[in-house]
Each structure stands twice: as structure tokens, then as C-alpha cells.
Design a protein around this motif. Structure first.
Motif, PDB file in Angstrom:
ATOM      1  N   ALA A 108       0.843  -1.193   0.000  1.00 49.94           N
ATOM      2  CA  ALA A 108       0.000   0.000   0.000  1.00 49.94           C
ATOM      3  C   ALA A 108       0.880   1.245   0.000  1.00 49.94           C
ATOM      4  CB  ALA A 108      -0.915   0.003   1.225  1.00 49.94           C
ATOM      5  N   ASP A 211      -7.260   4.118   1.643  1.00 48.74           N
ATOM      6  CA  ASP A 211      -6.106   3.260   1.955  1.00 48.74           C
ATOM      7  C   ASP A 211      -6.616   2.171   2.903  1.00 48.74           C
ATOM      8  OD1 ASP A 211      -3.491   2.346   2.383  1.00 48.74           O
ATOM      9  OD2 ASP A 211      -3.256   3.642   4.128  1.00 48.74           O
ATOM     10  N   TYR A 214      -6.236  -2.658   6.325  1.00 48.28           N
ATOM     11  CA  TYR A 214      -6.870  -3.430   7.404  1.00 48.28           C
ATOM     12  C   TYR A 214      -8.306  -3.823   7.071  1.00 48.28           C
ATOM     13  CZ  TYR A 214      -2.829  -1.445   9.640  1.00 48.28           C
ATOM     14  OH  TYR A 214      -1.541  -1.090   9.919  1.00 48.28           O
ATOM     15  N   SER A 239      -3.700  -3.870   0.184  1.00 44.04           N
ATOM     16  CA  SER A 239      -2.423  -4.468   0.549  1.00 44.04           C
ATOM     17  C   SER A 239      -2.686  -5.856   1.099  1.00 44.04           C
ATOM     18  CB  SER A 239      -1.776  -3.602   1.631  1.00 44.04           C
ATOM     19  OG  SER A 239      -0.805  -4.329   2.325  1.00 44.04           O
ATOM     20  N   SER A 241      -0.299  -7.065   3.133  1.00 38.60           N
ATOM     21  CA  SER A 241       0.635  -7.116   4.265  1.00 38.60           C
ATOM     22  C   SER A 241      -0.029  -7.656   5.521  1.00 38.60           C
ATOM     23  CB  SER A 241       1.158  -5.715   4.581  1.00 38.60           C
ATOM     24  OG  SER A 241       2.042  -5.277   3.577  1.00 38.60           O
ATOM     25  N   ARG A 250       5.965  -6.956   0.423  1.00 38.14           N
ATOM     26  CA  ARG A 250       5.729  -5.729  -0.332  1.00 38.14           C
ATOM     27  C   ARG A 250       4.837  -5.942  -1.542  1.00 38.14           C
ATOM     28  NH1 ARG A 250       5.271  -3.528   2.613  1.00 38.14           N
ATOM     29  NH2 ARG A 250       5.498  -1.534   1.579  1.00 38.14           N
TER      30      ARG A 250
HETATM   31  C1  LIG Z   1      -2.680   2.815   7.257  1.00 38.19           C
HETATM   32  C2  LIG Z   1      -1.537   2.175   6.574  1.00 38.19           C
HETATM   33  N1  LIG Z   1      -1.340   2.414   5.275  1.00 38.19           N
HETATM   34  C3  LIG Z   1      -0.322   1.858   4.602  1.00 38.19           C
HETATM   35  C4  LIG Z   1       0.549   0.999   5.230  1.00 38.19           C
HETATM   36  C5  LIG Z   1       1.649   0.388   4.424  1.00 38.19           C
HETATM   37  O1  LIG Z   1       1.293  -0.929   4.110  1.00 38.19           O
HETATM   38  P1  LIG Z   1       2.152  -1.844   3.141  1.00 38.19           P
HETATM   39  O2  LIG Z   1       2.934  -2.783   3.988  1.00 38.19           O
HETATM   40  O3  LIG Z   1       1.145  -2.540   2.304  1.00 38.19           O
HETATM   41  O4  LIG Z   1       3.014  -0.942   2.331  1.00 38.19           O
HETATM   42  C6  LIG Z   1       0.403   0.708   6.578  1.00 38.19           C
HETATM   43  C7  LIG Z   1       1.346  -0.163   7.266  1.00 38.19           C
HETATM   44  O5  LIG Z   1       1.384  -0.300   8.446  1.00 38.19           O
HETATM   45  C8  LIG Z   1      -0.676   1.310   7.266  1.00 38.19           C
HETATM   46  O6  LIG Z   1      -0.880   1.075   8.562  1.00 38.19           O
END
Ligand SMILES: Cc1ncc(COP(=O)(O)O)c(C=O)c1O
Length: 387
Positions: A108, A211, A214, A239, A241, A250
């Protein structure tokens, strides 16, 4: 006499110095762990998911590794994966999304960097609701933009009136993260509709950047409301992640419905930015893996259990906290200065991040994506600190 100017970017240097935030506490945690042993500290500083990756994911990874295909891909990503993600968006909303509206990104974070670069000219404004993810202002600044903060409400939710007041003729985009990091608050469909009504009557098109790392981690039987249905000009940044506990790999995606303003030019800008920022494209191996298991997600039940326990401990220590409905963070209000509170907590081997890093002083963030015993140790330190 003035200092000689260093032969490097002052902008980057100043941004780095102004944003120590989460990473500084993470480094502090490593120091304390080296001194006292990892078993003696409670590190709640970093959102590094600890649930095991699903076995199905590992099996898909092994299969893809055996294929040994490591060549370049198109900048926008693997066509099969883009098709699958578009089909899923169509299933889950009333919007038209095609593979051409999907770009696979380096998480993300990479997605946001690309989107902001695709949207902003120097001086364009991006509205963030506080509390916001601490990296957003950095991404906005590096893309040449200016951050404007709209105060969130008492439950840490985006406030429609604050949004209305923050809009100017230079506003280009608003970033929403739902569920929210650092508070875990979840805006419902009604709140999204109120925000959308304000953006819809603005003088110029304003992009809603959603974004959503979660989006799959929500509790209490709730669901993350579909932003695709709520906003006309919307860019979704996703994402895997947190969804799959693979933040080190990533991998993420950007998705734009085809009936949004300037869609084809926007997609061309996004694909170009993905290439030109040096990503070229997202990691090929993970694109192939996800194309085999596109709907897989970890079960968020253990996070909900830990949320319940940490809530109990935090409230027993006498702190006020809004019950989070998703993600894996607690954001209690703390007495006095949040940075002093975080320092005192660190002296008792409890690591938390000051709310000022997220644009909301007077709070601290506690990440509960940690083992149960770490949560218990955190409760002990907190009780001692409050005494
Ligand atoms: C709100 C938010 N946006 C973006 C990210 C970045 O996520 P990614 O690991 O997919 O780059 C995070 C990571 O903790 C996040 O908490």
C-alpha cells in the motif's frame, strides 16, 4: 557564519528529521531487547502482524518458486491477477471495474506513493483526518503536495464538518484509512455517505483515496463498508501485508472504477509512476502466488481476543480508550504530554508510540499484533506507570 550547505536534498533531510515516529520506538525496542532480553520488554510499537501465514499461501509460493519464472512483467502487473481483482470488486460493489483499472503495487505504501505522484502538482493539497497514519504527510510532501489536517471526531472518526472546512480550491485529494491506524475506529456506511455528499458538491473534482490495508481485519461481526459504492471519484489502495501476515513481501494494489473523472489519463499516470518511481512493477513471484489464492485472508479472531484483553488491562490502569472495531491498534488517551508518557513507559520497558506522530497528541498507540504474554507484560508495566 552560516553553516555550509550540504551537497544533498534539504527537503528529504528535513522530512526525515521531522518524522522519527514509529521507527524510533522500534529501534528503542531493539536496544532494550539487547540489554534486558526480548522476554523482559513489551514492545507494542510496530504494526508487524504475528499471525502465521496460511498454509495454502506457502503451498502456492512453493509451486510458483518451482516454475522459476523471474522475468520482467508489464508495469501494471500480471494480467491474470488484475482480472481477478477487478472481478472481485465487481462482485463486492455496484461499480464497474475492469482489469485496466487495476495496478499491482509494492504494498500500500508503494500504491500511495504512485497515486499521489499521479494526482499532484506542486502545492496541491491533500486532506488527512487526524489521527492519521504517520507516513501520509511524508508521502504527500515527497509528491510535491501540501498536507491539510481535518480533526477527527471524539471517536477518532472522520468528521464531515471538519472536511467541509478543510476544502480549498487547491484540494486535490482526501485520504481515508478505514479501519484506522492508529485508533482501530471504523467509519460506517452512513459516515462515508456524509463525507461523499461534501466531496460531490465541491467546486472541483476531489479524489477520495481509500487506503485499506486493514479492510479484512474487523471485529464484532462488522464489515468494512464498500467505499466503491460510497464515493464517485475513488481510488482504492489495498495491501496483503496484514491480510496475509506478509508485510515483508511488499505487495498491494490500486484499483479505480472506470466511471471516475479522467479515468484513462489517471490510469496512464499511475502505471507510469509505478515504473518511473523505480518500482518498475511489484514483485513478480508474489503476483503469481496471489493469482492462485486471490481471496485468502488470515482469520482475525486472535486479534479480536487480544483487543479484548488489552482493553481490559488499559481500562483497569485507568486510561480512557475508544473500543477499536478493526486493525490491531489501541489508542488510549494519556495524562499529560504523550511523548513524556511514552518515554516513562519505555523506562518501564513498555514501548508505545506517541499520538503526536499521528497528528493527535494526548494519546499513545499500542499495537497488539503480539503474543499474549507480551500483552500481559504491557499490562503490568502500564499498571506500574499509572501508579
Ligand atoms: C494505514 C496504513 N497504510 C499503509 C501501510 C503500508 O502498508 P504496506 O505494507 O502494504 O506498504 C500501513 C502499514 O502499516 C498502514 O498502517
Amino acid at each position: 557564519m552560516s553553516e555550509p550547505k550540504l551537497p544533498l536534498s534539504q527537503t528529504t533531510k528535513e522530512l526525515a528529521e521531522a518524522s522519527p515516529g514509529v521507527r524510533r520506538m522500534f529501534e528503542r525496542g531493539r536496544e532494550l531487547a539487547a540489554r534486558y532480553g526480548a522476554d523482559a520488554i513489551a514492545d507494542l510499537s510496530l504494526g508487524n502482524p504475528d499471525l502465521p501465514v496460511p498454509g495454502e499461501l506457502t503451498r502456492a509460493l512453493v509451486e510458483v518458486a518451482r516454475e522459476a519464472r523471474h522475468g520482467y512483467l508489464p508495469n501494471a502487473g500480471l494480467p491474470e491477477l488484475r482480472e481477478l481483482l477487478a472481478a472481485r470488486a465487481v462482485r463486492e460493489s455496484r461499480r464497474r471495474v475492469t482489469a485496466a483499472g487495476v495496478v499491482i503495487t509494492v504494498g500500500a505504501a508503494g500504491g500511495l506513493a504512485v497515486v499521489l505522484r499521479a494526482l499532484l502538482d506542486p502545492g496541491d493539497e491533500v486532506i488527512l483526518f487526524s489521527p492519521y497514519f504517520s507516513e501520509y504527510p511524508i508521502y504527500v510532501a515527497l509528491a510535491g503536495g501540501r498536507t491539510v489536517v481535518a480533526e477527527g471526531d471524539r471517536e477518532h472518526l472522520p468528521d464531515p464538518e471538519a472536511l467541509r472546512a478543510a476544502i480549498t480550491p487547491r484540494t486535490r485529494a482526501v485520504i481515508l484509512d478505514n479501519p484506522n491506524n492508529p485508533s482501530g475506529s471504523l467509519a460506517d456506511a452512513g459516515r462515508l455517505a456524509e463525507l461523499a455528499a461534501i466531496l460531490d458538491v465541491a467546486e472541483q473534482p476531489i479524489w477520495l483515496i481509500s487506503d485499506e490495508p486493514y479492510a479484512d481485519i474487523v471485529f464484532d461481526g462488522l464489515e468494512t463498508p464498500a467505499v466503491l459504492d460510497a464515493f464517485s471519484n475513488v481510488i482504492v489502495v489495498r495491501s496483503w501485508s496484514k491480510t496475509l501476515s506478509i508485510p515483508g513481501e511488499r505487495i498491494g494494489a490500486v484499483l479505480v472504477p472506470s466511471d471516475t473523472a479522467a479515468w484513462s489519463e489517471l490510469m496512464a499516470n499511475i502505471v507510469f509512476a509505478n515504473r518511473a518511481l523505480g518500482f518498475v512493477h511489484a514483485p513478480a513471484i508474489w503476483q503469481r502466488v496471489l493469482a492462485r489464492v486471490p481471496d485468502l485472508a488470515v482469520d482475525p479472531a486472535p486479534y479480536q481476543r487480544r483487543r479484548d484483553r488489552l482493553l481490559q488491562l488499559v481500562r483497569a490502569a485507568g486510561l480512557d480508550v475508544v473500543t477499536p472495531r478493526g486493525a490491531f491498534y489501541l489508542f488510549p488517551a494519556v495524562p499529560g504530554d504523550d511523548q513524556v508518557f511514552a518515554e516513562r513507559a519505555a523506562a518501564l520497558r513498555l514501548l508505545v508510540v506517541p499520538g503526536s506522530s499521528f497528528g493527535r497528541p494526548g494519546h499513545v498507540r499500542m499495537a497488539y499484533c503480539v503474543a499474549d504474554e507480551v500483552i500481559e507484560r504491557a499490562g503490568d508495566s502500564l499498571a506500574r506507570l499509572m501508579r
